[in-house]
Design a protein around this motif. Structure first.
Motif, PDB file in Angstrom:
ATOM      1  N   ALA A 186     -65.414   6.092  50.794  1.00 43.35           N
ATOM      2  CA  ALA A 186     -64.445   5.340  51.851  1.00 43.35           C
ATOM      3  C   ALA A 186     -64.997   5.508  53.261  1.00 43.35           C
ATOM      4  CB  ALA A 186     -63.128   6.353  51.603  1.00 43.35           C
ATOM      5  N   TYR A 187     -65.253   6.770  53.541  1.00 42.75           N
ATOM      6  CA  TYR A 187     -65.879   7.001  54.987  1.00 42.75           C
ATOM      7  C   TYR A 187     -67.225   6.154  55.281  1.00 42.75           C
ATOM      8  CZ  TYR A 187     -62.687  10.389  56.178  1.00 42.75           C
ATOM      9  OH  TYR A 187     -61.305  11.191  56.663  1.00 42.75           O
ATOM     10  N   ALA A 188     -67.834   5.807  54.170  1.00 43.07           N
ATOM     11  CA  ALA A 188     -69.127   4.981  54.409  1.00 43.07           C
ATOM     12  C   ALA A 188     -68.803   3.551  54.705  1.00 43.07           C
ATOM     13  CB  ALA A 188     -70.196   4.942  53.231  1.00 43.07           C
ATOM     14  N   LYS A 189     -67.743   3.339  54.151  1.00 45.17           N
ATOM     15  CA  LYS A 189     -67.143   1.970  54.250  1.00 45.17           C
ATOM     16  C   LYS A 189     -66.450   1.822  55.793  1.00 45.17           C
ATOM     17  CE  LYS A 189     -63.852  -1.338  52.672  1.00 45.17           C
ATOM     18  NZ  LYS A 189     -62.630  -1.862  51.707  1.00 45.17           N
ATOM     19  N   ASP A 190     -65.778   2.988  56.074  1.00 43.84           N
ATOM     20  CA  ASP A 190     -65.257   3.174  57.665  1.00 43.84           C
ATOM     21  C   ASP A 190     -66.271   2.881  58.806  1.00 43.84           C
ATOM     22  OD1 ASP A 190     -62.656   3.071  56.723  1.00 43.84           O
ATOM     23  OD2 ASP A 190     -62.477   5.423  56.892  1.00 43.84           O
ATOM     24  N   VAL A 191     -67.454   3.607  58.211  1.00 43.72           N
ATOM     25  CA  VAL A 191     -68.724   3.655  59.417  1.00 43.72           C
ATOM     26  C   VAL A 191     -69.088   2.336  59.457  1.00 43.72           C
ATOM     27  CG1 VAL A 191     -71.013   4.366  59.641  1.00 43.72           C
ATOM     28  CG2 VAL A 191     -69.230   5.965  58.864  1.00 43.72           C
ATOM     29  N   GLN A 192     -69.075   1.414  58.302  1.00 37.54           N
ATOM     30  CA  GLN A 192     -69.715  -0.050  58.535  1.00 37.54           C
ATOM     31  C   GLN A 192     -68.649  -0.780  59.307  1.00 37.54           C
ATOM     32  OE1 GLN A 192     -70.241  -1.078  54.415  1.00 37.54           O
ATOM     33  NE2 GLN A 192     -72.517  -0.562  54.401  1.00 37.54           N
ATOM     34  N   GLU A 193     -67.338  -0.589  58.868  1.00 34.41           N
ATOM     35  CA  GLU A 193     -66.393  -1.274  59.816  1.00 34.41           C
ATOM     36  C   GLU A 193     -66.298  -1.222  61.215  1.00 34.41           C
ATOM     37  OE1 GLU A 193     -62.482  -1.201  57.753  1.00 34.41           O
ATOM     38  OE2 GLU A 193     -63.485  -1.726  55.808  1.00 34.41           O
ATOM     39  N   TRP A 194     -66.311   0.246  61.699  1.00 35.36           N
ATOM     40  CA  TRP A 194     -66.174   0.625  62.803  1.00 35.36           C
ATOM     41  C   TRP A 194     -67.664  -0.024  63.710  1.00 35.36           C
ATOM     42  CZ3 TRP A 194     -61.846   1.149  65.115  1.00 35.36           C
ATOM     43  CH2 TRP A 194     -60.787   1.863  64.422  1.00 35.36           C
ATOM     44  N   GLU A 195     -68.605   0.188  63.060  1.00 34.56           N
ATOM     45  CA  GLU A 195     -69.992  -0.309  63.632  1.00 34.56           C
ATOM     46  C   GLU A 195     -69.758  -1.698  63.799  1.00 34.56           C
ATOM     47  OE1 GLU A 195     -74.749   0.171  62.955  1.00 34.56           O
ATOM     48  OE2 GLU A 195     -73.253   1.586  61.835  1.00 34.56           O
ATOM     49  N   SER A 196     -69.174  -2.398  62.916  1.00 37.22           N
ATOM     50  CA  SER A 196     -69.253  -3.949  62.974  1.00 37.22           C
ATOM     51  C   SER A 196     -68.412  -4.569  64.247  1.00 37.22           C
ATOM     52  CB  SER A 196     -68.909  -4.563  61.760  1.00 37.22           C
ATOM     53  OG  SER A 196     -67.308  -4.605  61.754  1.00 37.22           O
ATOM     54  N   LYS A 197     -67.673  -3.556  64.769  1.00 39.34           N
ATOM     55  CA  LYS A 197     -66.565  -3.978  65.985  1.00 39.34           C
ATOM     56  C   LYS A 197     -67.327  -3.824  67.144  1.00 39.34           C
ATOM     57  CE  LYS A 197     -62.506  -3.115  63.071  1.00 39.34           C
ATOM     58  NZ  LYS A 197     -61.196  -2.457  62.948  1.00 39.34           N
ATOM     59  N   LEU A 198     -68.303  -3.233  67.181  1.00 34.74           N
ATOM     60  CA  LEU A 198     -69.077  -2.795  68.250  1.00 34.74           C
ATOM     61  C   LEU A 198     -69.659  -3.791  69.154  1.00 34.74           C
ATOM     62  CD1 LEU A 198     -70.814   0.635  67.623  1.00 34.74           C
ATOM     63  CD2 LEU A 198     -68.271   0.236  68.512  1.00 34.74           C
ATOM     64  N   THR A 199     -69.477  -4.143  70.381  1.00 33.98           N
ATOM     65  CA  THR A 199     -70.082  -5.268  70.895  1.00 33.98           C
ATOM     66  C   THR A 199     -70.556  -4.690  72.444  1.00 33.98           C
ATOM     67  OG1 THR A 199     -68.115  -6.010  72.168  1.00 33.98           O
ATOM     68  CG2 THR A 199     -68.469  -6.815  69.951  1.00 33.98           C
ATOM     69  N   ILE A 200     -71.562  -5.623  72.995  1.00 35.36           N
ATOM     70  CA  ILE A 200     -71.844  -5.126  74.251  1.00 35.36           C
ATOM     71  C   ILE A 200     -70.773  -4.852  75.337  1.00 35.36           C
ATOM     72  CG2 ILE A 200     -73.273  -5.733  76.020  1.00 35.36           C
ATOM     73  CD1 ILE A 200     -75.402  -7.005  74.152  1.00 35.36           C
ATOM     74  N   GLU A 201     -70.134  -5.949  75.121  1.00 36.29           N
ATOM     75  CA  GLU A 201     -68.715  -5.880  76.226  1.00 36.29           C
ATOM     76  C   GLU A 201     -68.044  -4.529  76.010  1.00 36.29           C
ATOM     77  OE1 GLU A 201     -69.611  -8.373  74.237  1.00 36.29           O
ATOM     78  OE2 GLU A 201     -70.830  -9.759  75.960  1.00 36.29           O
ATOM     79  N   LEU A 202     -67.576  -4.374  74.658  1.00 37.37           N
ATOM     80  CA  LEU A 202     -66.695  -3.144  74.361  1.00 37.37           C
ATOM     81  C   LEU A 202     -67.469  -1.794  74.823  1.00 37.37           C
ATOM     82  CD1 LEU A 202     -64.301  -1.857  72.562  1.00 37.37           C
ATOM     83  CD2 LEU A 202     -66.111  -1.501  70.999  1.00 37.37           C
TER      84      LEU A 202
END
Length: 118
Positions: free
Chosen positions: A83-99
């Motif tokens: 579950a946390y591995a999936k969360d890591v992927q999801e949070w990482e996918s939300k990262l942008t240079i602007e953020l």
């Protein structure tokens, strides 16, 4: 700089077994991800960064506690790890240079160049 604290871990299964080295691993992981963008992280740190650090730290602790070497779907710690591995992927996918920079900085690997045609 640490992106989260032990007291911020709310997972009832993992909370009592979490140690500072888990938090340190989460911080090191986030630092590596941010470095991959080639930018300087803004402060205050975005919510997504904090959640990524927490998720990674919890994933690592669940991995340490899971039944080894067998990974089973009946092992609560292995289920948490997944579950946390999936969360890591999801949070990482939300990262942008602007953020990460608050929209103020371009990545170091890019540059502006004016082109003229003849």
């Amino acid at each position: 700089m640490s992106y989260c604290e032990l007291v911020e871990i709310n997972d009832t299964l993992l909370k009592k077994s979490m140690v500072q080295s888990d938090i340190d691993e989460g911080t090191a992981y986030v630092d590596a991800v941010v470095q991959g963008f080639g930018v300087t992280l803004k402060t205050p740190v975005p919510y997504e960064i904090k959640q990524l650090a927490i998720s990674y730290a919890c994933m690592r602790r669940a991995l340490y506690l899971s039944a080894k070497p067998v990974q089973s779907d009946v092992d609560a710690y292995e289920l948490k790890r997944k579950a946390y591995a999936k969360d890591v992927q999801e949070w990482e996918s939300k990262l942008t240079i602007e953020l990460l920079t608050g929209g103020k900085q371009q990545p170091k690997s890019y540059f502006n160049m004016t082109m003229k045609r003849n």
